[in-house]
Design a protein around this motif. Structure first.
Motif, PDB file in Angstrom:
ATOM      1  N   THR A  89     -47.646 -52.056  -8.113  1.00 61.58           N
ATOM      2  CA  THR A  89     -48.314 -51.417  -6.975  1.00 61.58           C
ATOM      3  C   THR A  89     -47.306 -51.124  -5.866  1.00 61.58           C
ATOM      4  N   LEU A  90     -47.242 -49.856  -5.469  1.00 63.14           N
ATOM      5  CA  LEU A  90     -46.362 -49.430  -4.385  1.00 63.14           C
ATOM      6  C   LEU A  90     -47.068 -49.486  -3.039  1.00 63.14           C
ATOM      7  N   LEU A  91     -48.362 -49.188  -3.041  1.00 65.08           N
ATOM      8  CA  LEU A  91     -49.141 -49.200  -1.804  1.00 65.08           C
ATOM      9  C   LEU A  91     -50.615 -49.325  -2.153  1.00 65.08           C
ATOM     10  N   PHE A  92     -51.249 -50.382  -1.657  1.00 64.40           N
ATOM     11  CA  PHE A  92     -52.692 -50.548  -1.833  1.00 64.40           C
ATOM     12  C   PHE A  92     -53.362 -50.061  -0.562  1.00 64.40           C
ATOM     13  N   LEU A  93     -54.318 -49.154  -0.712  1.00 58.48           N
ATOM     14  CA  LEU A  93     -54.946 -48.550   0.450  1.00 58.48           C
ATOM     15  C   LEU A  93     -56.337 -49.092   0.745  1.00 58.48           C
ATOM     16  N   GLY A  94     -56.950 -49.776  -0.188  1.00 62.45           N
ATOM     17  CA  GLY A  94     -58.306 -50.251   0.076  1.00 62.45           C
ATOM     18  C   GLY A  94     -59.270 -49.092   0.097  1.00 62.45           C
ATOM     19  N   ALA A  95     -60.186 -49.098   1.043  1.00 62.74           N
ATOM     20  CA  ALA A  95     -61.240 -48.091   1.105  1.00 62.74           C
ATOM     21  C   ALA A  95     -60.755 -46.819   1.804  1.00 62.74           C
TER      22      ALA A  95
ATOM     23  N   GLY B 281     -56.275 -34.710   0.955  1.00 61.15           N
ATOM     24  CA  GLY B 281     -55.119 -34.695   1.835  1.00 61.15           C
ATOM     25  C   GLY B 281     -54.075 -35.714   1.414  1.00 61.15           C
ATOM     26  N   LEU B 282     -54.522 -36.863   0.970  1.00 62.76           N
ATOM     27  CA  LEU B 282     -53.607 -37.897   0.496  1.00 62.76           C
ATOM     28  C   LEU B 282     -52.842 -37.411  -0.727  1.00 62.76           C
ATOM     29  N   VAL B 283     -53.539 -36.794  -1.653  1.00 62.67           N
ATOM     30  CA  VAL B 283     -52.894 -36.270  -2.863  1.00 62.67           C
ATOM     31  C   VAL B 283     -51.858 -35.207  -2.489  1.00 62.67           C
ATOM     32  N   ALA B 284     -52.215 -34.299  -1.588  1.00 63.22           N
ATOM     33  CA  ALA B 284     -51.299 -33.213  -1.211  1.00 63.22           C
ATOM     34  C   ALA B 284     -50.078 -33.722  -0.457  1.00 63.22           C
ATOM     35  N   THR B 285     -50.265 -34.663   0.463  1.00 66.17           N
ATOM     36  CA  THR B 285     -49.133 -35.110   1.275  1.00 66.17           C
ATOM     37  C   THR B 285     -48.262 -36.140   0.560  1.00 66.17           C
ATOM     38  N   ALA B 286     -48.783 -36.772  -0.498  1.00 62.79           N
ATOM     39  CA  ALA B 286     -47.966 -37.715  -1.267  1.00 62.79           C
ATOM     40  C   ALA B 286     -46.958 -36.988  -2.154  1.00 62.79           C
ATOM     41  N   ALA B 287     -47.276 -35.764  -2.562  1.00 63.69           N
ATOM     42  CA  ALA B 287     -46.412 -35.039  -3.496  1.00 63.69           C
ATOM     43  C   ALA B 287     -44.972 -34.912  -3.002  1.00 63.69           C
ATOM     44  N   PRO B 288     -44.715 -34.474  -1.763  1.00 62.04           N
ATOM     45  CA  PRO B 288     -43.322 -34.382  -1.312  1.00 62.04           C
ATOM     46  C   PRO B 288     -42.633 -35.750  -1.211  1.00 62.04           C
TER      47      PRO B 288
ATOM     48  N   VAL C  32     -34.140 -50.593  -7.635  1.00 61.44           N
ATOM     49  CA  VAL C  32     -35.203 -51.123  -6.782  1.00 61.44           C
ATOM     50  C   VAL C  32     -35.172 -50.490  -5.392  1.00 61.44           C
ATOM     51  N   ASP C  33     -33.979 -50.226  -4.856  1.00 57.37           N
ATOM     52  CA  ASP C  33     -33.894 -49.660  -3.497  1.00 57.37           C
ATOM     53  C   ASP C  33     -34.615 -48.311  -3.377  1.00 57.37           C
ATOM     54  N   PRO C  34     -34.425 -47.365  -4.322  1.00 56.22           N
ATOM     55  CA  PRO C  34     -35.184 -46.112  -4.221  1.00 56.22           C
ATOM     56  C   PRO C  34     -36.697 -46.327  -4.350  1.00 56.22           C
ATOM     57  N   LEU C  35     -37.097 -47.343  -5.116  1.00 54.30           N
ATOM     58  CA  LEU C  35     -38.518 -47.654  -5.243  1.00 54.30           C
ATOM     59  C   LEU C  35     -39.078 -48.164  -3.920  1.00 54.30           C
ATOM     60  N   VAL C  36     -38.318 -49.015  -3.246  1.00 55.80           N
ATOM     61  CA  VAL C  36     -38.725 -49.523  -1.929  1.00 55.80           C
ATOM     62  C   VAL C  36     -38.814 -48.372  -0.928  1.00 55.80           C
ATOM     63  N   ALA C  37     -37.842 -47.465  -0.981  1.00 57.24           N
ATOM     64  CA  ALA C  37     -37.868 -46.307  -0.080  1.00 57.24           C
ATOM     65  C   ALA C  37     -39.103 -45.438  -0.344  1.00 57.24           C
ATOM     66  N   LEU C  38     -39.446 -45.251  -1.620  1.00 57.12           N
ATOM     67  CA  LEU C  38     -40.640 -44.475  -1.960  1.00 57.12           C
ATOM     68  C   LEU C  38     -41.897 -45.149  -1.411  1.00 57.12           C
ATOM     69  N   ALA C  39     -41.990 -46.465  -1.569  1.00 54.87           N
ATOM     70  CA  ALA C  39     -43.156 -47.188  -1.035  1.00 54.87           C
ATOM     71  C   ALA C  39     -43.255 -46.976   0.470  1.00 54.87           C
ATOM     72  N   GLY C  40     -42.117 -46.956   1.158  1.00 55.12           N
ATOM     73  CA  GLY C  40     -42.107 -46.703   2.603  1.00 55.12           C
ATOM     74  C   GLY C  40     -42.588 -45.305   2.946  1.00 55.12           C
ATOM     75  N   ARG C  41     -42.168 -44.312   2.154  1.00 54.73           N
ATOM     76  CA  ARG C  41     -42.616 -42.932   2.407  1.00 54.73           C
ATOM     77  C   ARG C  41     -44.116 -42.796   2.157  1.00 54.73           C
ATOM     78  N   LEU C  42     -44.620 -43.454   1.114  1.00 54.75           N
ATOM     79  CA  LEU C  42     -46.062 -43.391   0.836  1.00 54.75           C
ATOM     80  C   LEU C  42     -46.863 -44.077   1.945  1.00 54.75           C
ATOM     81  N   ALA C  43     -46.337 -45.171   2.484  1.00 62.05           N
ATOM     82  CA  ALA C  43     -47.009 -45.839   3.613  1.00 62.05           C
ATOM     83  C   ALA C  43     -47.030 -44.911   4.824  1.00 62.05           C
TER      84      ALA C  43
END
Length: 196
Positions: free
Chosen positions: A43-49, A57-64, A99-110
Motif C-alpha cells: 500500500t502506497l496510500l490508504f485514503l479511507g472514505a 478527479g483522483l484517477v485523472a490527477t494521479a496519472a501524472p 525503494v527511494d523512487p517508491l517513497v517519492a511516488l507515495a509522496g506525490r500521491l499523497a
C-alpha cells in the motif's frame, strides 16, 4: 463513499516465495492472524472514505504522479512488526531495491489527494507489506517476524500502480478502480476497472 488505496501488487512468484518462507511460522503459538497471499499489496496510500464525486478527479490527477516515476525493481526482504514486542499489532515484510523512487511516488500521491481535499495521514511513508495482525487481548509473540531477518525474495520489475477499492463485510472484496503503467509516455493514460 468508497474506501480506496493506491498499491503495488507483487507478482505471484514473489507472493508464493514469501508464503513458503512463512510456512514454519503460521501455526506457532502467539502468531498473528495471517493475511491471504492473494490479498497482499504494497500500500502506497490508504485514503479511507472518498466521496464518489472525487473519484474521477483522483484517477485523472494521479496519472501524472505515476508517470513521473522511473522504472523500478523491488524484492520482499526481511520482516518486522508495528507495535511493541509485548503488544505487537502488525506483522510485515520489508522491501529492498528501488525503494527511494517508491517513497517519492507515495509522496506525490499523497500530494494529489491533499489537492482534492482528501485527508492524508501526516506521518512518513514506511514501505512494507502487511502479512498479518495480532488480535488485541490474545497471546502474541512479537519475535516471530524476527525469523524473517535473512529472507530475500525474488526481484521483480514494478509494471503498474493500481487504485483499489476495498469493501468490508464477512468476506472483504477488492476491486481495481484504475491502473497506470510506470513511466507511461501518455501520463493521462489509465486503465479503469469495474466501478460499480
Amino acid at each position: 463513499m468508497r474506501r480506496l488505496f493506491f498499491a503495488v501488487d507483487p507478482p505471484d512468484a514473489a507472493r508464493r516465495d514469501l508464503d513458503r518462507a512463512l510456512g514454519p511460522l503460521r501455526d506457532l503459538p502467539g502468531a498473528p492472524r495471517w493475511g491471504r497471499p492473494e490479498r497482499w499489496h504494497l500500500t502506497l496510500l490508504f485514503l479511507g472514505a472518498v466521496p464518489e464525486p472525487l473519484v474521477l478527479g483522483l484517477v485523472a490527477t494521479a496519472a501524472p504522479a505515476v508517470a513521473a516515476t522511473p522504472p523500478i525493481a523491488l524484492r520482499l526482504a526481511g520482516g518486522g512488526r508495528f507495535g511493541s514486542l509485548r503488544r505487537p499489532q502488525v506483522a510485515w515484510a520489508g522491501l529492498e531495491g528501488d525503494v527511494d523512487p517508491l517513497v517519492a511516488l507515495a509522496g506525490r500521491l499523497a500530494a494529489v489527494a491533499r489537492t482534492l481535499g482528501l485527508p492524508v495521514e501526516d506521518r512518513p511513508f514506511r514501505p512494507h507489506l502487511t502479512l498479518g495482525r495480532w488480535r488485541p487481548g490474545r497471546p502474541a509473540d512479537g519475535t516471530l517476524t524476527d525469523r524473517l531477518a535473512g529472507y530475500r525474495g525474488p526481484e521483480w520489475p514494478v509494471r503498474e500502480i493500481r487504485l483499489w477499492e476495498s469493501r468490508l463485510g464477512a468476506a472483504p472484496a477488492y476491486t481495481v478502480v484504475a491502473s497506470w503503467p510506470l513511466g507511461a509516455k501518455d501520463p493521462l493514460h489509465a486503465e479503469s476497472g469495474p466501478t460499480p
